[in-house]
Design a protein around this motif. Structure first.
Motif, PDB file in Angstrom:
ATOM      1  N   PHE A  19       0.752  -1.345   0.199  1.00 22.44           N
ATOM      2  CA  PHE A  19      -0.011   0.012  -0.031  1.00 22.44           C
ATOM      3  C   PHE A  19       0.866   1.365   0.013  1.00 22.44           C
ATOM      4  N   LEU A  20       1.821   1.228   0.804  1.00 21.63           N
ATOM      5  CA  LEU A  20       2.825   2.434   0.943  1.00 21.63           C
ATOM      6  C   LEU A  20       3.634   2.562  -0.241  1.00 21.63           C
ATOM      7  N   TRP A  21       3.990   1.690  -1.008  1.00 21.92           N
ATOM      8  CA  TRP A  21       4.719   1.762  -2.186  1.00 21.92           C
ATOM      9  C   TRP A  21       3.646   2.119  -3.452  1.00 21.92           C
ATOM     10  N   THR A  22       2.551   1.726  -3.268  1.00 18.29           N
ATOM     11  CA  THR A  22       1.458   2.204  -4.278  1.00 18.29           C
ATOM     12  C   THR A  22       1.410   3.841  -4.078  1.00 18.29           C
ATOM     13  N   ALA A  23       1.134   4.285  -3.021  1.00 18.27           N
ATOM     14  CA  ALA A  23       0.805   5.511  -2.723  1.00 18.27           C
ATOM     15  C   ALA A  23       1.950   6.462  -2.276  1.00 18.27           C
ATOM     16  N   ALA A  24       3.270   6.134  -2.300  1.00 20.88           N
ATOM     17  CA  ALA A  24       4.381   7.039  -2.154  1.00 20.88           C
ATOM     18  C   ALA A  24       4.458   8.179  -3.039  1.00 20.88           C
ATOM     19  N   ILE A  27       2.062  10.826  -2.080  1.00 21.33           N
ATOM     20  CA  ILE A  27       2.152  11.459  -0.998  1.00 21.33           C
ATOM     21  C   ILE A  27       3.345  12.481  -0.980  1.00 21.33           C
ATOM     22  N   ILE A  28       4.334  12.092  -1.751  1.00 23.00           N
ATOM     23  CA  ILE A  28       5.649  13.060  -1.885  1.00 23.00           C
ATOM     24  C   ILE A  28       5.124  14.202  -2.780  1.00 23.00           C
ATOM     25  N   MET A  29       4.357  13.914  -3.898  1.00 25.89           N
ATOM     26  CA  MET A  29       4.189  15.035  -4.727  1.00 25.89           C
ATOM     27  C   MET A  29       3.076  15.815  -4.068  1.00 25.89           C
ATOM     28  N   GLY A  30       2.336  15.485  -3.223  1.00 22.53           N
ATOM     29  CA  GLY A  30       1.222  16.168  -2.616  1.00 22.53           C
ATOM     30  C   GLY A  30       1.884  17.187  -1.587  1.00 22.53           C
ATOM     31  N   LEU A  31       2.797  16.518  -0.898  1.00 27.96           N
ATOM     32  CA  LEU A  31       3.656  17.473  -0.022  1.00 27.96           C
ATOM     33  C   LEU A  31       4.524  18.506  -0.589  1.00 27.96           C
ATOM     34  N   VAL A  32       5.002  18.262  -1.585  1.00 31.68           N
ATOM     35  CA  VAL A  32       5.901  19.067  -2.392  1.00 31.68           C
ATOM     36  C   VAL A  32       4.971  20.392  -2.910  1.00 31.68           C
ATOM     37  N   ILE A  33       3.892  19.993  -3.516  1.00 32.38           N
ATOM     38  CA  ILE A  33       2.768  21.074  -3.666  1.00 32.38           C
ATOM     39  C   ILE A  33       2.431  21.803  -2.626  1.00 32.38           C
ATOM     40  N   THR A  34       2.027  21.178  -1.403  1.00 34.77           N
ATOM     41  CA  THR A  34       1.753  21.910  -0.340  1.00 34.77           C
ATOM     42  C   THR A  34       2.724  22.849   0.308  1.00 34.77           C
ATOM     43  N   LEU A 382       6.787   6.420 -11.171  1.00 35.37           N
ATOM     44  CA  LEU A 382       6.578   7.675 -10.576  1.00 35.37           C
ATOM     45  C   LEU A 382       7.155   7.917  -9.223  1.00 35.37           C
ATOM     46  N   ASN A 383       7.413   6.451  -8.478  1.00 34.96           N
ATOM     47  CA  ASN A 383       7.905   6.650  -7.421  1.00 34.96           C
ATOM     48  C   ASN A 383       9.599   7.055  -7.260  1.00 34.96           C
ATOM     49  N   ILE A 384      10.122   6.484  -8.612  1.00 32.58           N
ATOM     50  CA  ILE A 384      11.442   6.858  -8.652  1.00 32.58           C
ATOM     51  C   ILE A 384      11.852   8.692  -9.009  1.00 32.58           C
ATOM     52  N   ILE A 385      10.878   9.076  -9.625  1.00 34.53           N
ATOM     53  CA  ILE A 385      10.799  10.521  -9.845  1.00 34.53           C
ATOM     54  C   ILE A 385      10.574  11.419  -8.372  1.00 34.53           C
ATOM     55  N   ALA A 386       9.460  10.661  -7.854  1.00 33.55           N
ATOM     56  CA  ALA A 386       9.032  11.399  -6.400  1.00 33.55           C
ATOM     57  C   ALA A 386      10.468  11.096  -5.728  1.00 33.55           C
ATOM     58  N   PHE A 387      11.119   9.818  -5.286  1.00 39.97           N
ATOM     59  CA  PHE A 387      12.333   9.787  -4.523  1.00 39.97           C
ATOM     60  C   PHE A 387      13.336  10.828  -4.767  1.00 39.97           C
ATOM     61  N   ALA A 388      13.364  10.917  -6.289  1.00 39.99           N
ATOM     62  CA  ALA A 388      14.764  11.895  -6.667  1.00 39.99           C
ATOM     63  C   ALA A 388      14.457  13.166  -6.231  1.00 39.99           C
TER      64      ALA A 388
END
Length: 466
Positions: A19-24, A27-34, A382-388
Protein backbone atom coordinates in the motif's frame (compact mmCIF):
# COMPACT_ATOMS: atom_id res chain seq x y z
CA UNK A 1 -0.27 -23.12 13.58
CA UNK A 2 3.05 -21.33 14.10
CA UNK A 3 3.82 -21.51 10.36
CA UNK A 4 0.38 -20.03 9.60
CA UNK A 5 1.05 -17.19 12.04
CA UNK A 6 4.44 -16.42 10.46
CA UNK A 7 2.88 -16.55 6.98
CA UNK A 8 0.15 -14.19 8.18
CA UNK A 9 2.70 -11.70 9.54
CA UNK A 10 4.68 -11.73 6.29
CA UNK A 11 1.46 -11.31 4.28
CA UNK A 12 0.42 -8.37 6.53
CA UNK A 13 3.78 -6.69 5.96
CA UNK A 14 3.57 -7.37 2.20
CA UNK A 15 0.15 -5.68 2.01
CA UNK A 16 1.09 -2.76 4.29
CA UNK A 17 4.37 -2.02 2.50
CA UNK A 18 2.61 -2.64 -0.83
CA UNK A 19 0.00 0.00 0.00
CA UNK A 20 2.80 2.39 0.98
CA UNK A 21 4.68 1.71 -2.28
CA UNK A 22 1.48 2.27 -4.30
CA UNK A 23 0.78 5.64 -2.66
CA UNK A 24 4.36 6.89 -2.09
CA UNK A 25 4.59 9.10 -5.19
CA UNK A 26 1.20 10.68 -4.42
CA UNK A 27 2.20 11.49 -0.83
CA UNK A 28 5.56 12.97 -1.92
CA UNK A 29 4.13 15.00 -4.83
CA UNK A 30 1.29 16.24 -2.62
CA UNK A 31 3.70 17.37 0.09
CA UNK A 32 5.88 19.17 -2.49
CA UNK A 33 2.85 21.06 -3.84
CA UNK A 34 1.74 21.87 -0.28
CA UNK A 35 5.24 23.12 0.58
CA UNK A 36 5.35 25.37 -2.50
CA UNK A 37 1.93 26.82 -1.66
CA UNK A 38 2.80 27.47 1.97
CA UNK A 39 6.11 29.12 1.15
CA UNK A 40 5.10 31.23 -1.84
CA UNK A 41 1.38 32.03 -1.62
CA UNK A 42 1.00 35.24 0.34
CA UNK A 43 -1.45 35.00 3.27
CA UNK A 44 -3.41 37.71 5.06
CA UNK A 45 -3.09 38.00 8.81
CA UNK A 46 -4.88 34.84 9.89
CA UNK A 47 -5.93 35.98 13.35
CA UNK A 48 -7.90 38.86 11.77
CA UNK A 49 -9.42 36.62 9.09
CA UNK A 50 -10.43 33.93 11.55
CA UNK A 51 -11.90 36.51 13.93
CA UNK A 52 -14.77 37.38 11.58
CA UNK A 53 -17.92 35.47 12.45
CA UNK A 54 -19.39 35.35 8.94
CA UNK A 55 -19.37 33.32 5.71
CA UNK A 56 -16.29 35.16 4.43
CA UNK A 57 -14.28 34.26 7.54
CA UNK A 58 -15.44 30.62 7.34
CA UNK A 59 -14.55 30.38 3.64
CA UNK A 60 -11.09 31.88 4.17
CA UNK A 61 -10.46 29.59 7.13
CA UNK A 62 -11.35 26.58 4.95
CA UNK A 63 -9.15 27.70 2.03
CA UNK A 64 -6.24 28.56 4.30
CA UNK A 65 -6.58 25.22 6.10
CA UNK A 66 -6.53 23.31 2.80
CA UNK A 67 -3.27 25.12 1.91
CA UNK A 68 -1.76 24.56 5.38
CA UNK A 69 -1.49 20.83 5.54
CA UNK A 70 -0.14 18.98 8.51
CA UNK A 71 -0.85 16.16 10.88
CA UNK A 72 -3.75 16.20 13.32
CA UNK A 73 -1.49 17.35 16.16
CA UNK A 74 0.04 20.12 14.01
CA UNK A 75 -3.44 21.33 13.01
CA UNK A 76 -4.55 21.40 16.66
CA UNK A 77 -1.39 23.29 17.76
CA UNK A 78 -1.79 25.90 15.01
CA UNK A 79 -5.53 26.12 15.77
CA UNK A 80 -4.70 26.86 19.39
CA UNK A 81 -2.43 29.76 18.34
CA UNK A 82 -5.15 31.19 16.07
CA UNK A 83 -7.78 30.82 18.81
CA UNK A 84 -5.52 32.60 21.32
CA UNK A 85 -5.15 35.55 18.95
CA UNK A 86 -8.90 36.01 18.59
CA UNK A 87 -9.96 33.47 15.96
CA UNK A 88 -13.66 32.58 16.21
CA UNK A 89 -14.18 28.99 17.35
CA UNK A 90 -16.19 28.10 14.19
CA UNK A 91 -13.38 29.29 11.94
CA UNK A 92 -10.67 27.60 14.00
CA UNK A 93 -12.52 24.25 13.83
CA UNK A 94 -13.05 24.73 10.06
CA UNK A 95 -9.35 25.50 9.63
CA UNK A 96 -8.37 22.37 11.58
CA UNK A 97 -10.70 20.11 9.59
CA UNK A 98 -9.63 21.53 6.21
CA UNK A 99 -5.93 21.21 7.06
CA UNK A 100 -6.30 17.48 7.73
CA UNK A 101 -9.03 16.48 5.25
CA UNK A 102 -9.03 18.83 2.24
CA UNK A 103 -5.34 18.62 1.34
CA UNK A 104 -3.65 17.58 -1.90
CA UNK A 105 -1.66 14.59 -0.61
CA UNK A 106 -4.68 13.06 1.16
CA UNK A 107 -6.83 13.48 -1.95
CA UNK A 108 -4.26 11.74 -4.16
CA UNK A 109 -3.93 8.89 -1.69
CA UNK A 110 -7.71 8.39 -1.46
CA UNK A 111 -7.94 8.41 -5.27
CA UNK A 112 -5.26 5.70 -5.60
CA UNK A 113 -6.25 3.43 -2.72
CA UNK A 114 -10.04 3.85 -2.61
CA UNK A 115 -11.17 5.34 -5.95
CA UNK A 116 -12.66 8.53 -7.36
CA UNK A 117 -16.02 8.09 -5.62
CA UNK A 118 -14.33 8.33 -2.21
CA UNK A 119 -12.33 11.37 -3.34
CA UNK A 120 -15.51 13.19 -4.43
CA UNK A 121 -17.20 12.23 -1.14
CA UNK A 122 -14.17 13.46 0.82
CA UNK A 123 -14.08 16.87 -0.90
CA UNK A 124 -17.82 17.51 -1.27
CA UNK A 125 -18.55 15.99 2.12
CA UNK A 126 -15.76 18.04 3.69
CA UNK A 127 -17.39 21.28 2.55
CA UNK A 128 -20.84 20.10 3.72
CA UNK A 129 -19.36 18.99 7.04
CA UNK A 130 -17.84 22.42 7.67
CA UNK A 131 -21.19 24.09 6.85
CA UNK A 132 -23.12 21.72 9.17
CA UNK A 133 -20.50 22.13 11.91
CA UNK A 134 -20.72 25.95 11.64
CA UNK A 135 -24.51 25.82 11.93
CA UNK A 136 -24.37 23.47 14.92
CA UNK A 137 -21.80 25.61 16.74
CA UNK A 138 -23.83 28.79 16.14
CA UNK A 139 -26.91 27.10 17.61
CA UNK A 140 -25.17 25.52 20.62
CA UNK A 141 -22.13 27.75 21.24
CA UNK A 142 -21.55 28.60 24.93
CA UNK A 143 -19.90 31.91 23.93
CA UNK A 144 -18.88 32.93 27.44
CA UNK A 145 -17.18 29.58 27.99
CA UNK A 146 -14.88 30.10 25.00
CA UNK A 147 -14.12 33.71 25.98
CA UNK A 148 -13.10 32.51 29.45
CA UNK A 149 -11.03 29.66 27.99
CA UNK A 150 -9.23 32.05 25.61
CA UNK A 151 -8.39 34.38 28.50
CA UNK A 152 -7.13 31.53 30.69
CA UNK A 153 -5.14 30.08 27.78
CA UNK A 154 -3.38 33.39 27.15
CA UNK A 155 -2.68 33.90 30.85
CA UNK A 156 -1.32 30.37 31.28
CA UNK A 157 0.88 30.52 28.17
CA UNK A 158 2.18 33.95 29.20
CA UNK A 159 2.95 32.60 32.67
CA UNK A 160 4.90 29.68 31.19
CA UNK A 161 6.51 31.80 28.44
CA UNK A 162 4.79 29.89 25.61
CA UNK A 163 4.92 31.65 22.23
CA UNK A 164 4.04 30.52 18.71
CA UNK A 165 6.62 30.13 15.96
CA UNK A 166 6.02 33.13 13.60
CA UNK A 167 6.85 30.99 10.53
CA UNK A 168 4.56 28.00 11.09
CA UNK A 169 2.35 28.62 14.14
CA UNK A 170 3.65 25.65 16.14
CA UNK A 171 4.83 26.12 19.73
CA UNK A 172 8.22 27.86 19.96
CA UNK A 173 11.13 26.56 22.08
CA UNK A 174 13.62 28.50 24.19
CA UNK A 175 16.66 26.99 22.44
CA UNK A 176 15.53 28.43 19.08
CA UNK A 177 15.04 32.11 19.85
CA UNK A 178 16.29 35.46 18.60
CA UNK A 179 15.67 39.11 19.37
CA UNK A 180 14.64 41.64 16.73
CA UNK A 181 15.87 45.23 16.52
CA UNK A 182 12.60 46.26 18.16
CA UNK A 183 13.50 44.24 21.25
CA UNK A 184 10.91 41.51 20.61
CA UNK A 185 11.99 37.95 21.45
CA UNK A 186 10.81 35.39 18.91
CA UNK A 187 10.77 31.65 19.56
CA UNK A 188 10.78 28.95 16.88
CA UNK A 189 9.83 25.26 16.90
CA UNK A 190 13.05 24.17 15.17
CA UNK A 191 16.39 25.32 13.80
CA UNK A 192 14.90 25.08 10.31
CA UNK A 193 12.07 27.52 11.10
CA UNK A 194 14.49 29.97 12.73
CA UNK A 195 16.76 29.78 9.68
CA UNK A 196 13.76 30.38 7.38
CA UNK A 197 12.77 33.49 9.36
CA UNK A 198 16.32 34.87 9.25
CA UNK A 199 16.50 34.13 5.55
CA UNK A 200 13.21 35.89 4.83
CA UNK A 201 14.17 39.01 6.79
CA UNK A 202 17.49 39.14 4.91
CA UNK A 203 16.02 38.81 1.42
CA UNK A 204 13.56 40.57 -0.85
CA UNK A 205 13.67 38.71 -4.15
CA UNK A 206 10.53 37.82 -6.12
CA UNK A 207 9.37 34.21 -5.87
CA UNK A 208 10.35 33.59 -9.51
CA UNK A 209 13.90 34.71 -8.76
CA UNK A 210 13.98 32.68 -5.56
CA UNK A 211 12.92 29.46 -7.28
CA UNK A 212 15.93 29.86 -9.56
CA UNK A 213 18.27 30.18 -6.56
CA UNK A 214 19.43 27.85 -3.78
CA UNK A 215 17.73 30.09 -1.22
CA UNK A 216 14.25 29.73 -2.69
CA UNK A 217 14.46 25.96 -2.86
CA UNK A 218 15.89 25.88 0.66
CA UNK A 219 12.59 27.35 1.91
CA UNK A 220 10.62 24.69 0.03
CA UNK A 221 12.98 21.94 1.25
CA UNK A 222 12.65 23.14 4.83
CA UNK A 223 8.84 23.21 4.62
CA UNK A 224 8.85 19.75 2.99
CA UNK A 225 11.01 18.38 5.82
CA UNK A 226 8.63 19.87 8.41
CA UNK A 227 5.61 18.32 6.69
CA UNK A 228 7.26 14.88 6.73
CA UNK A 229 8.40 15.24 10.33
CA UNK A 230 4.77 15.79 11.37
CA UNK A 231 3.14 12.91 9.50
CA UNK A 232 5.63 10.09 8.93
CA UNK A 233 4.77 8.12 12.10
CA UNK A 234 1.03 8.25 11.35
CA UNK A 235 1.60 7.28 7.73
CA UNK A 236 3.87 4.30 8.47
CA UNK A 237 1.66 3.12 11.36
CA UNK A 238 -1.49 3.44 9.25
CA UNK A 239 -0.08 1.38 6.37
CA UNK A 240 1.36 -1.36 8.59
CA UNK A 241 -1.74 -1.60 10.80
CA UNK A 242 -3.97 -1.85 7.71
CA UNK A 243 -2.03 -4.91 6.53
CA UNK A 244 -2.48 -6.66 9.87
CA UNK A 245 -6.18 -5.71 10.07
CA UNK A 246 -6.84 -7.12 6.57
CA UNK A 247 -5.08 -10.43 7.33
CA UNK A 248 -5.92 -11.06 10.99
CA UNK A 249 -9.35 -9.49 11.71
CA UNK A 250 -11.96 -12.12 10.84
CA UNK A 251 -15.08 -11.17 8.90
CA UNK A 252 -17.40 -11.88 11.85
CA UNK A 253 -15.85 -8.93 13.74
CA UNK A 254 -16.92 -6.49 11.01
CA UNK A 255 -20.34 -8.15 10.79
CA UNK A 256 -20.78 -7.75 14.56
CA UNK A 257 -19.75 -4.07 14.61
CA UNK A 258 -21.44 -2.89 11.41
CA UNK A 259 -25.00 -3.73 10.38
CA UNK A 260 -25.22 -5.45 7.01
CA UNK A 261 -27.69 -4.86 4.19
CA UNK A 262 -29.44 -1.82 2.73
CA UNK A 263 -31.54 0.97 4.16
CA UNK A 264 -31.18 4.26 6.02
CA UNK A 265 -30.81 2.59 9.42
CA UNK A 266 -27.86 0.50 8.20
CA UNK A 267 -26.18 3.60 6.67
CA UNK A 268 -26.74 5.62 9.85
CA UNK A 269 -25.37 2.85 12.15
CA UNK A 270 -22.34 2.32 9.89
CA UNK A 271 -21.58 6.07 9.86
CA UNK A 272 -21.77 6.31 13.67
CA UNK A 273 -19.68 3.14 14.12
CA UNK A 274 -17.12 4.44 11.58
CA UNK A 275 -16.52 7.48 13.77
CA UNK A 276 -16.35 5.32 16.92
CA UNK A 277 -13.69 3.07 15.33
CA UNK A 278 -11.72 6.20 14.28
CA UNK A 279 -11.80 7.58 17.84
CA UNK A 280 -10.48 4.27 19.22
CA UNK A 281 -7.98 3.54 16.42
CA UNK A 282 -5.28 6.03 17.51
CA UNK A 283 -4.39 6.46 13.80
CA UNK A 284 -4.64 10.04 12.56
CA UNK A 285 -3.60 12.19 9.64
CA UNK A 286 -3.14 10.28 6.36
CA UNK A 287 -2.52 7.00 8.17
CA UNK A 288 -6.25 6.39 8.40
CA UNK A 289 -6.66 6.05 4.59
CA UNK A 290 -5.03 2.57 4.35
CA UNK A 291 -6.98 1.63 7.50
CA UNK A 292 -10.12 2.73 5.62
CA UNK A 293 -9.16 0.30 2.82
CA UNK A 294 -9.22 -2.49 5.41
CA UNK A 295 -12.69 -1.40 6.58
CA UNK A 296 -13.94 -1.25 2.99
CA UNK A 297 -12.56 -4.71 2.27
CA UNK A 298 -14.24 -5.97 5.46
CA UNK A 299 -17.67 -5.03 4.14
CA UNK A 300 -18.18 -1.73 5.98
CA UNK A 301 -20.55 0.52 4.03
CA UNK A 302 -19.62 3.65 2.06
CA UNK A 303 -21.06 5.84 4.87
CA UNK A 304 -18.98 4.08 7.53
CA UNK A 305 -15.71 4.33 5.59
CA UNK A 306 -16.17 8.03 4.72
CA UNK A 307 -17.14 8.91 8.31
CA UNK A 308 -14.03 7.04 9.51
CA UNK A 309 -11.74 9.04 7.17
CA UNK A 310 -13.24 12.35 8.38
CA UNK A 311 -12.66 11.55 12.05
CA UNK A 312 -8.88 11.88 12.52
CA UNK A 313 -9.35 15.03 14.65
CA UNK A 314 -11.12 13.16 17.47
CA UNK A 315 -8.84 10.15 18.05
CA UNK A 316 -8.08 9.61 21.75
CA UNK A 317 -4.53 11.10 21.60
CA UNK A 318 -5.85 14.26 19.87
CA UNK A 319 -8.71 14.56 22.38
CA UNK A 320 -6.11 14.47 25.15
CA UNK A 321 -4.35 17.45 23.52
CA UNK A 322 -7.66 19.39 23.50
CA UNK A 323 -8.03 18.58 27.20
CA UNK A 324 -4.54 19.89 27.97
CA UNK A 325 -5.08 23.09 25.98
CA UNK A 326 -8.67 23.96 26.78
CA UNK A 327 -9.93 21.75 29.64
CA UNK A 328 -12.52 18.96 29.84
CA UNK A 329 -15.60 21.05 28.95
CA UNK A 330 -14.21 22.33 25.65
CA UNK A 331 -12.72 18.94 24.81
CA UNK A 332 -16.13 17.26 25.26
CA UNK A 333 -17.84 20.07 23.29
CA UNK A 334 -15.41 19.66 20.34
CA UNK A 335 -15.84 15.86 20.50
CA UNK A 336 -19.64 16.21 20.45
CA UNK A 337 -19.72 18.71 17.57
CA UNK A 338 -17.22 16.80 15.41
CA UNK A 339 -18.77 13.39 16.19
CA UNK A 340 -22.27 14.47 15.16
CA UNK A 341 -21.16 16.35 12.02
CA UNK A 342 -18.79 13.59 10.85
CA UNK A 343 -21.34 10.79 11.32
CA UNK A 344 -24.15 12.85 9.77
CA UNK A 345 -22.03 13.84 6.75
CA UNK A 346 -20.88 10.25 6.16
CA UNK A 347 -24.54 9.16 6.24
CA UNK A 348 -25.56 12.03 3.93
CA UNK A 349 -22.83 11.14 1.39
CA UNK A 350 -24.11 7.57 1.07
CA UNK A 351 -27.73 8.75 0.66
CA UNK A 352 -26.66 11.31 -1.94
CA UNK A 353 -24.39 8.92 -3.88
CA UNK A 354 -27.07 6.23 -3.74
CA UNK A 355 -29.60 8.66 -5.26
CA UNK A 356 -27.20 9.30 -8.16
CA UNK A 357 -26.29 5.62 -8.46
CA UNK A 358 -22.57 6.17 -7.90
CA UNK A 359 -21.95 4.27 -4.64
CA UNK A 360 -18.95 2.08 -5.64
CA UNK A 361 -19.20 -1.69 -5.65
CA UNK A 362 -17.80 -3.24 -2.51
CA UNK A 363 -14.28 -4.60 -2.98
CA UNK A 364 -14.13 -8.15 -1.58
CA UNK A 365 -11.98 -8.75 1.48
CA UNK A 366 -9.61 -10.89 -0.58
CA UNK A 367 -8.69 -8.09 -3.02
CA UNK A 368 -5.71 -6.76 -1.04
CA UNK A 369 -4.24 -10.25 -0.56
CA UNK A 370 -4.50 -11.11 -4.26
CA UNK A 371 -3.00 -7.85 -5.45
CA UNK A 372 0.58 -7.66 -6.79
CA UNK A 373 2.16 -4.44 -5.58
CA UNK A 374 5.73 -4.39 -6.85
CA UNK A 375 5.75 -4.37 -10.65
CA UNK A 376 7.57 -2.44 -13.38
CA UNK A 377 4.61 -0.14 -14.10
CA UNK A 378 3.68 3.56 -13.88
CA UNK A 379 3.84 3.41 -10.05
CA UNK A 380 7.48 2.31 -10.20
CA UNK A 381 8.52 5.18 -12.51
CA UNK A 382 6.48 7.79 -10.62
CA UNK A 383 8.05 6.63 -7.35
CA UNK A 384 11.56 6.91 -8.82
CA UNK A 385 10.81 10.52 -9.89
CA UNK A 386 9.21 11.30 -6.51
CA UNK A 387 12.13 9.82 -4.51
CA UNK A 388 14.61 11.80 -6.65
CA UNK A 389 12.67 15.03 -6.00
CA UNK A 390 12.48 14.21 -2.30
CA UNK A 391 16.24 13.58 -2.18
CA UNK A 392 16.91 16.87 -3.97
CA UNK A 393 14.77 18.87 -1.51
CA UNK A 394 16.40 17.25 1.51
CA UNK A 395 19.86 17.88 -0.01
CA UNK A 396 19.02 21.58 -0.55
CA UNK A 397 17.71 21.78 3.02
CA UNK A 398 20.91 20.30 4.45
CA UNK A 399 23.04 22.49 2.18
CA UNK A 400 21.18 25.60 3.36
CA UNK A 401 21.10 24.84 7.06
CA UNK A 402 24.67 23.61 7.18
CA UNK A 403 26.22 26.21 4.87
CA UNK A 404 29.53 27.37 6.38
CA UNK A 405 29.40 31.01 5.25
CA UNK A 406 29.09 34.01 7.51
CA UNK A 407 27.36 36.02 4.75
CA UNK A 408 23.81 36.09 3.48
CA UNK A 409 22.90 36.44 -0.17
CA UNK A 410 21.05 39.83 -0.29
CA UNK A 411 18.65 38.52 -2.96
CA UNK A 412 17.39 35.22 -1.51
CA UNK A 413 18.80 35.27 2.03
CA UNK A 414 20.72 32.00 1.62
CA UNK A 415 23.87 31.60 3.69
CA UNK A 416 27.04 31.77 1.63
CA UNK A 417 30.78 32.33 2.01
CA UNK A 418 33.39 34.32 0.11
CA UNK A 419 34.18 31.50 -2.34
CA UNK A 420 31.05 32.07 -4.48
CA UNK A 421 30.04 34.90 -6.87
CA UNK A 422 30.54 38.39 -5.48
CA UNK A 423 30.53 42.06 -6.51
CA UNK A 424 31.14 45.46 -4.95
CA UNK A 425 28.53 48.20 -4.65
CA UNK A 426 28.96 51.57 -2.89
CA UNK A 427 32.20 50.40 -1.36
CA UNK A 428 30.75 47.18 0.10
CA UNK A 429 31.28 43.63 -1.17
CA UNK A 430 28.24 41.36 -1.54
CA UNK A 431 28.38 37.56 -1.78
CA UNK A 432 25.81 35.37 -3.57
CA UNK A 433 24.73 31.73 -3.54
CA UNK A 434 24.47 31.65 -7.35
CA UNK A 435 25.12 33.65 -10.52
CA UNK A 436 21.36 34.04 -10.87
CA UNK A 437 21.12 35.98 -7.59
CA UNK A 438 24.17 38.05 -8.58
CA UNK A 439 22.48 39.04 -11.87
CA UNK A 440 19.28 39.97 -10.01
CA UNK A 441 21.33 42.23 -7.73
CA UNK A 442 23.06 43.86 -10.72
CA UNK A 443 19.67 44.72 -12.26
CA UNK A 444 18.27 46.32 -9.07
CA UNK A 445 21.19 47.05 -6.70
CA UNK A 446 19.32 49.71 -4.69
CA UNK A 447 16.55 47.22 -3.88
CA UNK A 448 18.89 44.62 -2.37
CA UNK A 449 21.83 46.65 -1.03
CA UNK A 450 19.96 47.62 2.14
CA UNK A 451 19.85 44.05 3.45
CA UNK A 452 22.34 42.86 6.10
CA UNK A 453 25.23 40.73 4.83
CA UNK A 454 26.65 39.18 7.95
CA UNK A 455 24.99 36.04 9.30
CA UNK A 456 25.98 35.24 12.88
CA UNK A 457 25.09 31.56 12.69
CA UNK A 458 23.82 29.97 15.87
CA UNK A 459 23.44 33.16 17.91
CA UNK A 460 20.40 35.22 18.81
CA UNK A 461 20.91 37.86 16.17
CA UNK A 462 18.93 40.96 15.28
CA UNK A 463 17.48 41.73 11.88
CA UNK A 464 15.31 44.53 10.71
CA UNK A 465 11.95 43.63 9.17
CA UNK A 466 11.88 44.45 5.47
Amino acid sequence: MQAALVDGIFESLRIGVGFLWTAAWAIIMGLVITSLVQVYVSKERMAQILGTDDLSGLTKATVFGAASSGCSFGAVAIGKGLFKKGGHVVNVLAFMFASTNLIVELGLMILILLGWEFLVAELLGGIILIAVMALLVHVTLPENLFDEVRQKLNERDQEHGVTEDPTCGMEGKDEYSLTTDGGETLKFCSEGCMETYEQETASSGEWRDELLSWGGWYKVGNQYRKEWSMIWKDVVAGFLISGFVIVFVPQWVWNALFLQGDGLLVSAENAVMGVVIAVLSFVGSMGNVPFAVALWGGGVSFAGVIAFVYADLITIPVLNVYRKYYGWKVMLYILGIFFVTMAFTGFLMEVLFDAFGIVPDLAGGETATKQTYFELNYTFYLNIIAFALSGYLLYVYRRGLGAPGQYRDPVCGMRTDDSGPSLSHDGETYYFCSDRCKRSFEKHPSEFAQHPQVSETGSSQSHEHH
